[in-house]
Design an enzyme around this catalytic site. Sequence first.
Site, short mmCIF file in Angstrom:
data_model
loop_
_atom_site.label_atom_id
_atom_site.label_comp_id
_atom_site.label_asym_id
_atom_site.label_seq_id
_atom_site.Cartn_x
_atom_site.Cartn_y
_atom_site.Cartn_z
N PRO A 41 -6.10 23.89 -109.92
CA PRO A 41 -4.71 23.71 -110.23
C PRO A 41 -4.42 22.30 -110.70
CG PRO A 41 -5.08 23.97 -107.88
CD PRO A 41 -6.36 23.66 -108.51
N GLU A 42 -3.66 22.23 -111.74
CA GLU A 42 -3.11 20.96 -112.16
C GLU A 42 -1.67 20.91 -111.66
OE1 GLU A 42 -4.08 20.06 -116.27
OE2 GLU A 42 -5.68 21.53 -116.27
N HIS A 95 -14.20 33.10 -97.83
CA HIS A 95 -13.73 31.73 -98.08
C HIS A 95 -12.30 31.47 -97.61
CE1 HIS A 95 -17.42 31.35 -100.26
NE2 HIS A 95 -17.03 32.21 -101.18
N ARG A 124 -15.19 27.01 -103.70
CA ARG A 124 -16.06 25.86 -103.97
C ARG A 124 -15.92 24.73 -102.96
NH1 ARG A 124 -15.84 24.70 -110.34
NH2 ARG A 124 -17.68 23.47 -109.86
#
Length: 287
Positions: A2-3, A106, A124
């Site tokens: 996300p930006e 996750h 990740r």
Amino acid sequence: MPELPEVEIVRQSLHKKIKKKSIKKVIIRNRNLRFKIPGDFESFIKNKKIIEVSRFSKYLIIHFQNEEYFLIHLGMSGTIHILDKKKPLKFTNTSFYHSPFLPEKHNHAEFIFDNLKVIYNDPRRFGFFEIIKNHQDLNKRFKSMGPEPFSDKFKLNYVINYFKNKNKDIKSFLLDQRFVSGIGNIYASEILFASKINPFKKAKRLTKNECLNIISNSKKILEQAINKGGSSIRDFTNVSGNKGTFQKEFRVYQQEGAVCKRLTCKGIIKKKITSNRSTFFCVSCQK
DNA sequence: AAGAGGCCCTGATAGC
DNA sequence: TGCTATCAGGGCCTCT
């Protein structure tokens, strides 16, 4: 992942859902995020009332009473899912990386409220949590970071002075959070296309007008992305939910080989990889 | 001291 | 099918 726009979308739904509520229980399944979650994390978070959820750059800021804060950074692949007991199977948010179905793998952290569960998922594990114990430390935390594009500080004088004698290319500066905060790899390419500037042009060679274009297009594109609910890439499952749609508006990102979308231009969009990140630009109209 | 590059990690996809 | 290689919304760290 996300930006700034995507984090802002997450912030809005989180704020709506958890303000004025207290975290009743915390479950940490994997402490090894980008930075290790400390052993006293759960006891710090527990039973504190949330005043608001704000954001700086790509950081979510959970405000507790007594000027205590909990920061969340989503890294590349972090998502937040809200499970509402009153509205089963409805997700307020927003999976930019996965399908909107609740992922099971996750889910590293769960924050349990009355009738509500907030789940942090991050394949990740480049994301991280941070505890901040007073207001001064919160200011200190972001002190070394540049202004957001929306800030009044992001203006011509600042940009021109910053670029003086800088031999680095402009794309790297847009990604450099010490210069400007919140822009990432997608929007950097899109902003430079809108500004008709070659991403590999050295910052010190930019004209005053080019700097002005970067300033206004940064604001404009991030704003548009927020209004479209952010960008959801790599998520092709066709499911209803609050997925972002700004990926449909990409003019260069992931458009390698396409003809330039500028009506007056017949250039081809190229992709160039430097230090493991791809940059997309039109070979013809970005000089 | 600025700038270039590597690395953390998992998963999806492409190519053989 | 099953392997390997490449690439992915970020940011920190180390080298020169």
